[in-house]
Design a protein around this motif. Structure first.
Motif, PDB file in Angstrom:
ATOM      1  N   SER A  84       0.074  12.385   8.544  1.00 35.64           N
ATOM      2  CA  SER A  84       1.078  12.523   7.489  1.00 35.64           C
ATOM      3  C   SER A  84       2.281  13.340   7.945  1.00 35.64           C
ATOM      4  CB  SER A  84       0.448  13.162   6.254  1.00 35.64           C
ATOM      5  OG  SER A  84       0.077  14.513   6.500  1.00 35.64           O
ATOM      6  N   VAL A 138      -2.352  14.693   1.778  1.00 36.19           N
ATOM      7  CA  VAL A 138      -0.972  14.251   1.501  1.00 36.19           C
ATOM      8  C   VAL A 138      -0.657  14.395   0.018  1.00 36.19           C
ATOM      9  CG1 VAL A 138      -0.949  12.667   3.466  1.00 36.19           C
ATOM     10  CG2 VAL A 138      -1.749  11.847   1.253  1.00 36.19           C
ATOM     11  N   VAL A 196       0.077   6.126   6.232  1.00 39.57           N
ATOM     12  CA  VAL A 196      -1.264   6.636   6.537  1.00 39.57           C
ATOM     13  C   VAL A 196      -2.329   5.775   5.856  1.00 39.57           C
ATOM     14  CG1 VAL A 196      -2.814   8.603   6.294  1.00 39.57           C
ATOM     15  CG2 VAL A 196      -0.413   8.980   6.859  1.00 39.57           C
ATOM     16  N   VAL A 226      -4.170  14.495   7.875  1.00 41.12           N
ATOM     17  CA  VAL A 226      -3.086  15.458   7.676  1.00 41.12           C
ATOM     18  C   VAL A 226      -2.099  15.393   8.845  1.00 41.12           C
ATOM     19  CG1 VAL A 226      -2.530  17.899   7.437  1.00 41.12           C
ATOM     20  CG2 VAL A 226      -4.533  16.964   6.280  1.00 41.12           C
ATOM     21  N   GLU A 258       3.197  15.101  -1.006  1.00 45.12           N
ATOM     22  CA  GLU A 258       4.039  13.943  -0.733  1.00 45.12           C
ATOM     23  C   GLU A 258       3.678  12.767  -1.643  1.00 45.12           C
ATOM     24  OE1 GLU A 258       2.241  15.558   1.387  1.00 45.12           O
ATOM     25  OE2 GLU A 258       3.521  16.436   2.937  1.00 45.12           O
ATOM     26  N   MET A 259       2.376  12.604  -1.881  1.00 48.21           N
ATOM     27  CA  MET A 259       1.914  11.517  -2.741  1.00 48.21           C
ATOM     28  C   MET A 259       2.392  11.713  -4.171  1.00 48.21           C
ATOM     29  SD  MET A 259      -2.029  10.245  -3.049  1.00 48.21           S
ATOM     30  CE  MET A 259      -2.460   8.679  -3.806  1.00 48.21           C
ATOM     31  N   PRO A 265      -6.109  11.689   0.086  1.00 44.82           N
ATOM     32  CA  PRO A 265      -5.133  12.291  -0.831  1.00 44.82           C
ATOM     33  C   PRO A 265      -5.065  13.806  -0.742  1.00 44.82           C
ATOM     34  CG  PRO A 265      -6.319  10.542  -1.955  1.00 44.82           C
ATOM     35  CD  PRO A 265      -6.995  10.739  -0.629  1.00 44.82           C
ATOM     36  N   ASP A 300       5.064   8.456   6.999  1.00 45.25           N
ATOM     37  CA  ASP A 300       5.012   8.548   5.550  1.00 45.25           C
ATOM     38  C   ASP A 300       3.573   8.419   5.059  1.00 45.25           C
ATOM     39  OD1 ASP A 300       6.511   8.453   2.891  1.00 45.25           O
ATOM     40  OD2 ASP A 300       5.331   6.606   2.791  1.00 45.25           O
ATOM     41  N   TRP A 301       3.282   9.023   3.887  1.00 40.07           N
ATOM     42  CA  TRP A 301       1.912   8.987   3.365  1.00 40.07           C
ATOM     43  C   TRP A 301       1.449   7.563   3.094  1.00 40.07           C
ATOM     44  CZ3 TRP A 301       0.612   7.004  -1.425  1.00 40.07           C
ATOM     45  CH2 TRP A 301       1.648   6.794  -2.335  1.00 40.07           C
ATOM     46  N   ARG A 302       2.357   6.677   2.732  1.00 36.83           N
ATOM     47  CA  ARG A 302       1.976   5.286   2.495  1.00 36.83           C
ATOM     48  C   ARG A 302       1.552   4.615   3.805  1.00 36.83           C
ATOM     49  NH1 ARG A 302       3.383   3.417  -2.579  1.00 36.83           N
ATOM     50  NH2 ARG A 302       4.783   4.755  -3.784  1.00 36.83           N
TER      51      ARG A 302
END
Length: 436
Positions: A169, A43, A177, A166, A46-47, A40, A173-175
């Motif tokens: 990301s 990201v 990752v 990082v 974005e998260m 986290p 998309d962060w999801r």
């Protein structure tokens, strides 16, 4: 020096060789768990946007894992008293995979936090059982070298794991990752099942056993020292970046490099100290905290030198990142018959020392009002910079060398002399005779 007996669960035939394959798998598990724990951080923006929360609220997803460790580490042996420790690690790897996959599809922050509870439990169980499994794989004579592999995974995650997250990301998309991290944990669970030997559980765990372990001569005092070392490190490390930002010639990229040196030093410290710790753990138990304390004070002395700060950070990381090797090896040699209880106490002490850093981070950076105040100050600073840029062309009109406030005063005086000043026009309307 006290002479100790071999670990009871260690067959004599296996003590003569080290199973490096199993130790490497343990290192990979530590690497993936710590990388997932701090994903986290890479990201965060974005998260937060994806979940509809502030970055400070999204940052709780990291803090919650440390809080769970305080609960799970001393009780994992109580919840699974007879489960084979290889099977326990396999189930914890699957739990971490489920956690990452839930985060990848979670619609809101509440579900994300619940999933991160599961990851925190997996991390704490791994650390609590790692010393027992390492003793099985490396033998009691090489316990420190076995623990070196598990700690090296953490240092490797600090150096490469988080930056890797990082970089990913930036591409996906962060999801996605988190989904990738979940799939890798599933693969690791399968590898653990076949790479590790069977590790029977020690004698039935209980809270009474933990208390009795603390009452052994020197153990309680040693655990207090362990907590103080971890607490002092994290309280000081919180302000490292703030101190670096006060150096005029240091920019953001330089800070990243200096902080990366801490991870590099930690990786070197794990390898170097891990090779000799079984014969020198009593020396490093005293020497390492002293070097860490000197490093903290040296940050003040060398705060004006980038080279000096870089050397201090490298030495600091070298000794602190290997501290868990020192503590676990000390426990293994002092209590070979209670590795699980000792390992649980080491994890509780580490998480207890780390948790105040999380509270400070939430108070200083994560609180919405504090973050709003920081945004307001940044906006005002940006407007001031814009005003200065607008004034620059007027320097060619005889205003060179004046600051913005002086330029505004000159403009007002000229308008007043030319009769276009609103104040003068208002006075003229009220008293026409004064104009004549």
């Amino acid at each position: 020096m006290t002479t100790t007996a071999p670990v009871p669960t260690m067959p004599p035939s296996a003590a003569s060789r080290i199973r490096y394959g199993g130790l490497i798998v343990l290192m990979l598990m530590g690497f993936l768990l710590v990388t997932a724990e701090f994903l986290p951080n890479g990201v965060l923006t974005e998260m937060a946007d994806g979940l509809g929360v502030t970055p400070g609220q999204a940052g709780q997803t990291v803090t919650v894992t440390a809080l769970v460790g305080l609960i799970v580490a001393p009780t994992v042996g109580l919840m699974f008293p007879r489960l084979d420790r290889r099977s326990l690690l396999v189930w914890m790897a699957l739990a971490a995979a489920v956690s990452n996959l839930i985060v990848a599809i979670a619609p809101n922050l509440i579900i994300v936090l619940l999933a991160r509870f599961l990851l925190g439990a997996a991390i704490s169980a791994f650390w609590a059982m790692s010393i027992t499994v390492a003793a099985r794989l490396a033998g009691p004579e090489n316990l420190g070298r076995g623990v070196m592999f598990t700690s090296a995974g953490v240092s490797l995650a600090t150096v490469a794991g988080v930056p890797l997250g990082v970089m990913l990301s930036e591409l996906v998309d962060w999801r996605t990752v988190f989904a990738i991290a979940g799939v890798l944990m599933v693969v690791l669970a399968v590898v653990l099942r076949f790479a590790l030997p069977s590790v029977p559980a020690e004698r039935a765990s209980s809270l009474r056993l933990l208390v009795d372990t603390l009452r052994r001569p020197g153990i309680g005092l040693g655990m207090v020292g362990h907590v103080l070392v971890v607490l002092g490190h994290f309280l000081a490390y919180t302000y490292v970046r703030l101190a670096l930002e006060r150096i005029p010639e240091v920019d953001a990229s330089t800070i990243v490099v200096l902080l990366a040196l801490f991870g590099v030093g930690g990786l070197l410290g794990n390898i170097t100290i891990g090779l000799v710790i079984d014969r020198t753990f009593a020396v490093f138990a005293v020497f390492a905290p002293l070097v860490i304390a000197v490093s903290v004070m040296s940050m003040i002395l060398f705060s004006g030198s980038i080279v000096g700060v870089g050397i201090v950070v490298l030495v600091w990381g070298f000794f602190f990142s290997s501290w868990l090797i020192v503590a676990n090896t000390w426990v293994g040699h002092r209590m070979p018959d209670r590795l699980e209880a000792g390992g649980s106490l080491v994890v509780v002490g580490f998480q207890g020392g780390d948790h105040p850093r999380g509270r400070h981070r939430r108070t200083a950076r994560g609180h919405p009002e504090r973050r709003a105040g920081l945004r307001d100050r940044r906006d005002r600073a940006a407007r001031r910079r814009g005003a200065v840029r607008r004034v620059q062309p007027r320097q060619q009109q005889g205003l060179k060398g004046r600051d913005p406030q002086a330029e505004i005063g000159v403009r007002f005086a000229r308008r007043h002399d030319e009769g276009v000043c609103p104040v003068r026009r208002r006075k003229a309307r009220l008293n026409p005779s004064s104009e004549a």
